[in-house]
Design a protein around this motif. Structure first.
Motif, PDB file in Angstrom:
ATOM      1  N   LEU A 123       0.829  -1.203   0.000  1.00  0.00           N
ATOM      2  CA  LEU A 123       0.000   0.000   0.000  1.00  0.00           C
ATOM      3  C   LEU A 123       0.865   1.256   0.000  1.00  0.00           C
ATOM      4  O   LEU A 123       0.629   2.187  -0.781  1.00  0.00           O
ATOM      5  CB  LEU A 123      -0.933  -0.007   1.209  1.00  0.00           C
ATOM      6  N   GLU A 124       1.873   1.305   0.848  1.00  0.00           N
ATOM      7  CA  GLU A 124       2.739   2.482   0.893  1.00  0.00           C
ATOM      8  C   GLU A 124       3.495   2.642  -0.421  1.00  0.00           C
ATOM      9  O   GLU A 124       3.617   3.751  -0.960  1.00  0.00           O
ATOM     10  CB  GLU A 124       3.723   2.390   2.050  1.00  0.00           C
ATOM     11  N   GLU A 125       4.001   1.543  -0.954  1.00  0.00           N
ATOM     12  CA  GLU A 125       4.730   1.592  -2.218  1.00  0.00           C
ATOM     13  C   GLU A 125       3.861   2.176  -3.324  1.00  0.00           C
ATOM     14  O   GLU A 125       4.277   3.082  -4.059  1.00  0.00           O
ATOM     15  CB  GLU A 125       5.175   0.172  -2.604  1.00  0.00           C
ATOM     16  N   ALA A 126       2.648   1.674  -3.445  1.00  0.00           N
ATOM     17  CA  ALA A 126       1.765   2.141  -4.510  1.00  0.00           C
ATOM     18  C   ALA A 126       1.292   3.573  -4.263  1.00  0.00           C
ATOM     19  O   ALA A 126       1.188   4.366  -5.204  1.00  0.00           O
ATOM     20  CB  ALA A 126       0.570   1.201  -4.642  1.00  0.00           C
ATOM     21  N   SER A 127       1.008   3.920  -3.007  1.00  0.00           N
ATOM     22  CA  SER A 127       0.527   5.271  -2.692  1.00  0.00           C
ATOM     23  C   SER A 127       1.557   6.319  -3.068  1.00  0.00           C
ATOM     24  O   SER A 127       1.232   7.358  -3.652  1.00  0.00           O
ATOM     25  CB  SER A 127       0.188   5.386  -1.206  1.00  0.00           C
ATOM     26  N   VAL A 128       2.817   6.070  -2.735  1.00  0.00           N
ATOM     27  CA  VAL A 128       3.875   7.015  -3.078  1.00  0.00           C
ATOM     28  C   VAL A 128       4.032   7.101  -4.588  1.00  0.00           C
ATOM     29  O   VAL A 128       4.140   8.185  -5.170  1.00  0.00           O
ATOM     30  CB  VAL A 128       5.206   6.600  -2.417  1.00  0.00           C
ATOM     31  N   ALA A 129       4.018   5.967  -5.245  1.00  0.00           N
ATOM     32  CA  ALA A 129       4.244   5.935  -6.694  1.00  0.00           C
ATOM     33  C   ALA A 129       3.133   6.655  -7.455  1.00  0.00           C
ATOM     34  O   ALA A 129       3.392   7.338  -8.459  1.00  0.00           O
ATOM     35  CB  ALA A 129       4.360   4.491  -7.168  1.00  0.00           C
ATOM     36  N   PHE A 130       1.886   6.520  -7.022  1.00  0.00           N
ATOM     37  CA  PHE A 130       0.758   7.124  -7.725  1.00  0.00           C
ATOM     38  C   PHE A 130       0.648   8.624  -7.491  1.00  0.00           C
ATOM     39  O   PHE A 130      -0.116   9.302  -8.165  1.00  0.00           O
ATOM     40  CB  PHE A 130      -0.551   6.454  -7.289  1.00  0.00           C
ATOM     41  N   GLY A 131       1.397   9.174  -6.545  1.00  0.00           N
ATOM     42  CA  GLY A 131       1.257  10.574  -6.183  1.00  0.00           C
ATOM     43  C   GLY A 131       1.741  11.531  -7.262  1.00  0.00           C
ATOM     44  O   GLY A 131       2.421  11.162  -8.214  1.00  0.00           O
ATOM     45  N   SER A 132       1.383  12.797  -7.094  1.00  0.00           N
ATOM     46  CA  SER A 132       1.794  13.854  -8.023  1.00  0.00           C
ATOM     47  C   SER A 132       2.399  14.999  -7.234  1.00  0.00           C
ATOM     48  O   SER A 132       1.947  15.314  -6.121  1.00  0.00           O
ATOM     49  CB  SER A 132       0.585  14.364  -8.817  1.00  0.00           C
ATOM     50  N   ALA A 133       3.417  15.646  -7.807  1.00  0.00           N
ATOM     51  CA  ALA A 133       4.071  16.761  -7.128  1.00  0.00           C
ATOM     52  C   ALA A 133       3.136  17.954  -6.996  1.00  0.00           C
ATOM     53  O   ALA A 133       3.286  18.769  -6.073  1.00  0.00           O
ATOM     54  CB  ALA A 133       5.338  17.157  -7.885  1.00  0.00           C
ATOM     55  N   VAL A 134       2.194  18.096  -7.916  1.00  0.00           N
ATOM     56  CA  VAL A 134       1.203  19.171  -7.856  1.00  0.00           C
ATOM     57  C   VAL A 134      -0.186  18.558  -7.941  1.00  0.00           C
ATOM     58  O   VAL A 134      -0.366  17.477  -8.501  1.00  0.00           O
ATOM     59  CB  VAL A 134       1.402  20.200  -8.994  1.00  0.00           C
ATOM     60  N   ALA A 135      -1.160  19.245  -7.373  1.00  0.00           N
ATOM     61  CA  ALA A 135      -2.524  18.729  -7.381  1.00  0.00           C
ATOM     62  C   ALA A 135      -3.076  18.722  -8.796  1.00  0.00           C
ATOM     63  O   ALA A 135      -2.906  19.688  -9.551  1.00  0.00           O
ATOM     64  CB  ALA A 135      -3.420  19.584  -6.489  1.00  0.00           C
ATOM     65  N   PRO A 136      -3.728  17.653  -9.222  1.00  0.00           N
ATOM     66  CA  PRO A 136      -4.370  17.652 -10.539  1.00  0.00           C
ATOM     67  C   PRO A 136      -5.505  18.668 -10.568  1.00  0.00           C
ATOM     68  O   PRO A 136      -6.131  18.947  -9.536  1.00  0.00           O
ATOM     69  CB  PRO A 136      -4.875  16.215 -10.687  1.00  0.00           C
ATOM     70  N   TRP A 137      -5.768  19.173 -11.761  1.00  0.00           N
ATOM     71  CA  TRP A 137      -6.743  20.271 -11.872  1.00  0.00           C
ATOM     72  C   TRP A 137      -7.280  20.360 -13.291  1.00  0.00           C
ATOM     73  O   TRP A 137      -6.533  20.237 -14.257  1.00  0.00           O
ATOM     74  CB  TRP A 137      -6.060  21.578 -11.481  1.00  0.00           C
TER      75      TRP A 137
END
Length: 415
Positions: free
Chosen positions: A396-410
């Motif tokens: 879960l932690e591995e996937a959560s970090v990987a799926f993240g974005s440096a900026v919020a999608p908009w």
């Protein structure tokens, strides 16, 4: 009920669109607004349900390219103009249109479908989930100001920014050049197709709510346009003096200095006491420029809803913030071709996602994948709500970090 579902013929557009207007309250749109949407409609990607000569259901799709994490522009169907006549509700009309549309998108090889929802509760049963949020602000400019960092405000440290008023139509091309350079910097933004540059300029007098016609200010540095703001002014007078409102339509900037100058300009317009904006990213730099964030009266609402039409192609199309190698057990009741186990392997350079028989690491539905797809919703947060199950410790932690974005999608504008 005897009805027919078929692709829209151009000659039927007016009757088809009349049903849409009826479903949204029956108030006729201004001729210029209706005319623009007629020009943008793609008849071959639109369907209607007909009861005799009457259109009783409508839906369409625009051919978009959507920025995903990593900056890639991925084909996405912009689902739009969805309506069902009040006399034909609860009869499967909407479901039949959603079924036809997703089958067609799969056949055409589009990995994503996106929409904005008048009622968010409607589309979850078809596999859509909220993937971006928008922030609205109403800023008391008499009690807060723009505080620009010294390095940003120093012309010797960067190019001096000058502001120039322009008629919005005359500035259309240069504004689009700025917008195009911004698209790949934030997931959720749409690369505007031909004709779509008219959407931000749509300004029917009937919708101005007492405000001025649309205005435009350009930010220039070294002779080039590096930002713009399009806005209207709604005058008001109170017992203590002028209390007008600046209604911001959109603002884009290529540099921090240009952004700061544009906001400072909007805050300082004569005879105004408020700045309003309905659609900003939830992490907009404005929040770090104001001296008193509480005076911004910020609120957040859902905006873009995403549907993964092809799980494998969609997950392979984006990039990942950290290396990931995870097997996903996916359920998808409405598009069963997505159901099963998928091994996702990827990093910041690329990704592969293919069916597998390996033991699963995470279990979730296609809706949770859609919510996390653009990087604005955490898989860990979804797990805390019971919507994602961790089957391998650490996955879960591995996937959560990987799926993240440096900026919020908009999403910059609706459709």
């Amino acid at each position: 009920m005897t009805t027919e579902l078929r692709v829209l013929h151009e000659a039927e557009w007016d009757r088809w669109y009349d049903n849409l207007e009826l479903a949204f309250g029956g108030v006729p749109e201004a001729p210029e607004e209706r005319g623009l949407w007629r020009e943008l409609t793609e008849p071959g990607r639109s369907v209607g349900v007909w009861d005799g000569a009457e259109a009783v259901g409508t839906t369409g799709a625009f051919s978009f390219r959507l920025c995903v994490p990593g900056g890639e522009l991925v084909p996405a169907a912009g689902v739009t103009m969805v309506s069902v006549r009040p006399t034909h509700r609860r009869r499967g009309v909407l479901r039949s249109m959603m079924r036809r549309q997703l089958d067609d998108l799969r056949a055409g090889g589009e990995p994503l479908a996106v929409l904005t929802a008048s009622e968010p509760d409607i589309y979850g049963r078809f596999g859509y989930a909220v993937a971006t949020y928008r922030m609205s602000v109403r800023i008391d400019t008499t009690r807060t100001r723009i505080a620009v960092p010294p390095a940003t405000d120093d012309p010797s440290a960067s190019q001096e920014v000058r502001l120039r008023l322009s008629e919005p139509g005359a500035a259309r091309a240069v504004c689009e050049e700025v917008y195009a350079r911004r698209v790949t910097t934030r997931p959720g933004m749409l690369a505007r197709q031909p004709g779509w540059d008219a959407v931000p300029l749509l300004d029917p007098p009937a919708k101005r709510a007492g405000g001025s016609p649309l205005q435009c200010v350009l930010a220039e540095a070294d002779g080039a346009v590096v930002g713009y703001a399009r806005y209207a002014v709604r005058p008001a007078w109170e017992a203590g003096g002028p209390g007008g409102t600046v209604v911001l339509r959109d603002l884009e900037a290529l540099t921090p200095a240009a952004r700061a100058e544009l906001w400072r300009y909007l805050f300082a317009l004569d005879l105004t006491a408020w700045v309003e904006a309905e659609n900003l990213p939830v992490d907009d730099p404005l929040l770090h420029l104001v001296t008193d964030v509480r005076r911004c009266h910020a609120a957040v609402a859902d905006h873009l809803h995403v549907r993964l039409v092809d799980v494998g192609a969609a997950l392979a199309a984006r990039r990942y913030r950290a290396p990931v190698d995870v097997v996903l057990e996916v359920t998808d009741a409405f598009c069963p071709w997505n159901a099963g186990r998928w091994r996702l392997t990827g990093d910041a350079k690329g990704a592969v996602c293919a069916p597998t028989r390996d033991a699963p690491d995470l279990a979730l539905s296609v809706r949770e994948l859609a919510a996390a797809y653009l990087g604005g919703t955490s898989l860990a947060g979804l797990a805390a709500a019971g919507r994602v199950r961790e089957l391998r410790e650490g996955a879960l932690e591995e996937a959560s970090v990987a799926f993240g974005s440096a900026v919020a999608p908009w999403l910059p504008h609706g459709f």
